[in-house]
Scaffold this motif. Structure first.
Motif, PDB file in Angstrom:
ATOM      1  N   GLU A 206       0.841  -1.207   0.000  1.00 35.09           N
ATOM      2  CA  GLU A 206       0.000   0.000   0.000  1.00 35.09           C
ATOM      3  C   GLU A 206       0.872   1.252   0.000  1.00 35.09           C
ATOM      4  N   ALA A 207       1.913   1.244   0.844  1.00 37.45           N
ATOM      5  CA  ALA A 207       2.761   2.431   0.976  1.00 37.45           C
ATOM      6  C   ALA A 207       3.553   2.691  -0.301  1.00 37.45           C
ATOM      7  N   ARG A 208       3.765   1.677  -1.125  1.00 37.60           N
ATOM      8  CA  ARG A 208       4.454   1.899  -2.416  1.00 37.60           C
ATOM      9  C   ARG A 208       3.493   2.498  -3.437  1.00 37.60           C
ATOM     10  N   LYS A 209       2.214   2.188  -3.264  1.00 35.47           N
ATOM     11  CA  LYS A 209       1.220   2.769  -4.188  1.00 35.47           C
ATOM     12  C   LYS A 209       1.119   4.278  -4.012  1.00 35.47           C
ATOM     13  N   ALA A 210       1.545   4.787  -2.847  1.00 36.95           N
ATOM     14  CA  ALA A 210       1.455   6.227  -2.584  1.00 36.95           C
ATOM     15  C   ALA A 210       2.521   7.011  -3.360  1.00 36.95           C
ATOM     16  N   LEU A 211       3.438   6.300  -4.022  1.00 33.14           N
ATOM     17  CA  LEU A 211       4.577   6.986  -4.667  1.00 33.14           C
ATOM     18  C   LEU A 211       4.330   7.216  -6.150  1.00 33.14           C
ATOM     19  N   PRO A 212       4.835   8.344  -6.681  1.00 34.38           N
ATOM     20  CA  PRO A 212       4.641   8.628  -8.112  1.00 34.38           C
ATOM     21  C   PRO A 212       5.513   7.731  -8.986  1.00 34.38           C
ATOM     22  N   GLU A 213       5.181   7.670 -10.257  1.00 32.41           N
ATOM     23  CA  GLU A 213       5.947   6.860 -11.216  1.00 32.41           C
ATOM     24  C   GLU A 213       7.265   7.530 -11.587  1.00 32.41           C
ATOM     25  N   SER A 214       7.299   8.878 -11.547  1.00 29.46           N
ATOM     26  CA  SER A 214       8.538   9.557 -11.939  1.00 29.46           C
ATOM     27  C   SER A 214       8.785  10.764 -11.027  1.00 29.46           C
ATOM     28  N   TYR A 215      10.032  11.226 -11.047  1.00 27.23           N
ATOM     29  CA  TYR A 215      10.461  12.335 -10.185  1.00 27.23           C
ATOM     30  C   TYR A 215      11.176  13.387 -11.033  1.00 27.23           C
ATOM     31  N   SER A 216      11.147  14.621 -10.526  1.00 29.15           N
ATOM     32  CA  SER A 216      11.836  15.694 -11.253  1.00 29.15           C
ATOM     33  C   SER A 216      13.352  15.517 -11.129  1.00 29.15           C
ATOM     34  N   LYS A 217      14.065  16.168 -12.022  1.00 31.53           N
ATOM     35  CA  LYS A 217      15.533  16.138 -11.964  1.00 31.53           C
ATOM     36  C   LYS A 217      16.003  16.696 -10.621  1.00 31.53           C
ATOM     37  N   ALA A 218      15.365  17.774 -10.163  1.00 27.22           N
ATOM     38  CA  ALA A 218      15.793  18.403  -8.899  1.00 27.22           C
ATOM     39  C   ALA A 218      15.638  17.436  -7.723  1.00 27.22           C
ATOM     40  N   ASP A 219      14.509  16.720  -7.684  1.00 29.06           N
ATOM     41  CA  ASP A 219      14.288  15.782  -6.570  1.00 29.06           C
ATOM     42  C   ASP A 219      15.243  14.598  -6.654  1.00 29.06           C
ATOM     43  N   THR A 220      15.522  14.166  -7.866  1.00 26.12           N
ATOM     44  CA  THR A 220      16.448  13.042  -8.046  1.00 26.12           C
ATOM     45  C   THR A 220      17.849  13.431  -7.573  1.00 26.12           C
ATOM     46  N   VAL A 221      18.296  14.598  -8.008  1.00 26.70           N
ATOM     47  CA  VAL A 221      19.624  15.083  -7.614  1.00 26.70           C
ATOM     48  C   VAL A 221      19.680  15.268  -6.086  1.00 26.70           C
ATOM     49  N   HIS A 222      18.609  15.813  -5.534  1.00 27.21           N
ATOM     50  CA  HIS A 222      18.517  16.020  -4.084  1.00 27.21           C
ATOM     51  C   HIS A 222      18.781  14.702  -3.337  1.00 27.21           C
ATOM     52  N   ASN A 223      18.113  13.627  -3.766  1.00 30.33           N
ATOM     53  CA  ASN A 223      18.222  12.365  -3.028  1.00 30.33           C
ATOM     54  C   ASN A 223      19.532  11.629  -3.271  1.00 30.33           C
ATOM     55  N   GLU A 240      26.800  14.834  12.755  1.00 30.40           N
ATOM     56  CA  GLU A 240      26.136  16.133  12.557  1.00 30.40           C
ATOM     57  C   GLU A 240      25.637  16.300  11.119  1.00 30.40           C
ATOM     58  N   LEU A 241      26.111  15.436  10.202  1.00 33.13           N
ATOM     59  CA  LEU A 241      25.662  15.520   8.807  1.00 33.13           C
ATOM     60  C   LEU A 241      24.366  14.746   8.550  1.00 33.13           C
ATOM     61  N   LEU A 242      23.948  13.952   9.531  1.00 38.25           N
ATOM     62  CA  LEU A 242      22.844  13.027   9.260  1.00 38.25           C
ATOM     63  C   LEU A 242      21.499  13.721   9.077  1.00 38.25           C
ATOM     64  N   ALA A 243      21.322  14.879   9.720  1.00 34.14           N
ATOM     65  CA  ALA A 243      20.034  15.582   9.554  1.00 34.14           C
ATOM     66  C   ALA A 243      19.840  15.952   8.085  1.00 34.14           C
ATOM     67  N   GLU A 244      20.900  16.497   7.487  1.00 27.74           N
ATOM     68  CA  GLU A 244      20.818  16.849   6.061  1.00 27.74           C
ATOM     69  C   GLU A 244      20.706  15.580   5.204  1.00 27.74           C
ATOM     70  N   ALA A 245      21.470  14.566   5.595  1.00 25.12           N
ATOM     71  CA  ALA A 245      21.533  13.339   4.785  1.00 25.12           C
ATOM     72  C   ALA A 245      20.194  12.598   4.720  1.00 25.12           C
ATOM     73  N   THR A 246      19.351  12.790   5.725  1.00 26.62           N
ATOM     74  CA  THR A 246      18.071  12.054   5.752  1.00 26.62           C
ATOM     75  C   THR A 246      16.927  12.884   5.171  1.00 26.62           C
ATOM     76  N   ASP A 247      17.250  14.078   4.651  1.00 23.30           N
ATOM     77  CA  ASP A 247      16.202  14.940   4.093  1.00 23.30           C
ATOM     78  C   ASP A 247      15.804  14.402   2.715  1.00 23.30           C
ATOM     79  N   ASP A 248      14.684  13.721   2.684  1.00 24.77           N
ATOM     80  CA  ASP A 248      14.280  12.957   1.497  1.00 24.77           C
ATOM     81  C   ASP A 248      13.156  13.641   0.725  1.00 24.77           C
ATOM     82  N   ARG A 249      13.162  13.473  -0.591  1.00 26.59           N
ATOM     83  CA  ARG A 249      12.044  13.983  -1.391  1.00 26.59           C
ATOM     84  C   ARG A 249      11.334  12.887  -2.178  1.00 26.59           C
ATOM     85  N   VAL A 250      11.759  11.635  -1.977  1.00 26.36           N
ATOM     86  CA  VAL A 250      11.244  10.572  -2.844  1.00 26.36           C
ATOM     87  C   VAL A 250      10.054   9.814  -2.248  1.00 26.36           C
TER      88      VAL A 250
END
Ligand SMILES: Nc1ncnc2c1ncn2[C@@H]1O[C@H](COP(=O)(O)OP(=O)(O)O)[C@@H](O)[C@H]1O
Ligand SMILES: N[C@@H](CCOP(=O)(O)O)C(=O)O
Length: 335
Positions: A206-223, A240-250
């Motif tokens: 179910e939780a995978r169904k909530a995800l889109p089929e494609s992502y923007s270039k910006a979101d891909t680069v972000h992740n 101290e880097l982990l807060a930034e590292a876990t910032d997800d857009r996918v």
């Protein structure tokens, strides 16, 4: 993956399940144990994705399930148990790979289970148990690559399968030839993981169904950058880097529709002293990585934030498990 060193506790635990599963009927008061082989597999729960590493990062938790798979001559009645069904379908998958028929009677009994649909890799636990039990029965016919492939194929991704098999912090991707490729990363031995395990489940399908089929270039680069940063931060102890590292857009924003207080829970974990927090796997659990000292406070803060939004659950503190799955074997001698 290690073979168990004959730890008594584990073998006895397995045998208790076997006796419960394999009693022959019609033998009077004193029931006989069916001849067969009982294989007990101890498998860690896992937390996948770790923020931005969707479908490729995962770590083993120091919380182990224990499953005994028994093989005998006697046909067994069909099971309705979700966990047992997953173990048995993994057994069938492994035998299919070998091109051999599945032995007549196979049962799987959990001595210790991981809750289902909570993002703690319960499906990987069941699949690892089934595949390793066949491997043990067939005297180590599969090498590590084949084991990883078999479990990851059933899962559809290797991020739970890989740490469940081999322990630690793992990167796992499917190669162009279909085989899964993995690399283990170092991680700080003193890192603690605070976990919120909600009462409600979020089935992965179910939780995978909530995800889109494609992502923007910006979101891909972000992740991409953040998934790489997570591994580098863990390997070098730069927490101290982990807060930034876990910032997800996918996946996390999208999945928060299924668990609305998710980002409030992350914020509560950070305020209580966590380095970072993420949705564990496809949810519903939330994992926060922290030093030992505020770990309990972090777990409590996440539970309080969840409860405040009307989602009850439980909180606990664990660590990253270095070791992955282990196997022990008992031959059952009938009367
Ligand atoms: N609340 C539930 N009750 C019964 N079965 C469930 C529940 N949630 C998930 N399952 C089933 O348990 C199995 C494992 O769950 P899954 O969603 O893959 O997540 P996870 O591996 O994180 O536990 C699946 O077969 C799923 O359909
Ligand atoms: N990458 C997968 C991980 C699913 O983990 P689970 O423990 O929830 O089965 C996803 O995010 O869908």
């Amino acid at each position: 993956m290690e073979r168990g060193g004959g730890e008594d506790k584990r073998v006895v635990g397995g045998l208790a399940g076997v006796v419960g599963t394999m009693r022959a009927s019609g033998t009077g008061n004193r029931e006989a144990v069916m001849p067969g082989t009982a294989i007990t597999v101890r498998v860690p729960a896992t937390s996948a994705n770790l923020g931005a590493g969707f479908d490729c990062l995962g770590l083993a938790l120091d919380m182990f399930a224990s499953v005994t798979v028994t093989f005998s001559e006697a046909e067994q009645p069909p099971t309705e148990d979700v966990g047992e069904k997953m173990v048995l379908s993994a057994v069938r998958h492994a035998y299919q790979r070998l091109g051999k028929p599945v032995p007549g009677g196979v049962r799987a009994r959990y001595q210790v289970a991981i809750p289902l649909g909570r993002g703690l890799g319960a499906s990987a636990v069941a699949r690892v148990a089934g595949v390793l039990a066949v491997n043990e029965l067939e005297r180590g016919v599969f090498d590590e690559q084949a084991l990883l492939d078999l479990v990851s194929e059933l899962e559809g991704h290797g991020d739970n399968a890989c740490p469940a098999l081999f322990g630690g912090l793992q990167v796992c991707v499917q190669g162009g030839d279909g085989h899964y490729v993995r690399a283990a990363s170092r991680f700080p031995a003193d890192a603690h993981i605070a976990l919120l395990i909600p009462d409600h489940s979020m089935p992965t399908k179910e939780a995978r169904k909530a995800l889109p089929e494609s992502y923007s270039k910006a979101d891909t680069v972000h992740n991409i950058g953040r998934a790489a940063l997570f591994v580098a931060a863990m390997a070098s102890g730069r927490m101290e880097l982990l807060a930034e590292a876990t910032d997800d857009r996918v996946h996390q924003r999208q999945r928060a529709a299924l668990f609305p207080p998710l980002f409030d829970i992350f914020a509560a974990a950070r305020r209580a002293g966590a380095y970072a927090a993420w949705l564990s796997g496809a949810g519903s659990s939330v994992a926060a990585i922290c030093p030992e000292e505020p770990a309990r406070a972090v777990a409590n803060a996440m539970l309080a934030a969840s409860k405040a939004a009307g989602y009850d659950g439980r909180a606990l503190v664990t660590r990253i498990a270095k070791e992955g799955a282990t196997v022990s074997r008992v031959e059952l001698v009938g009367e």
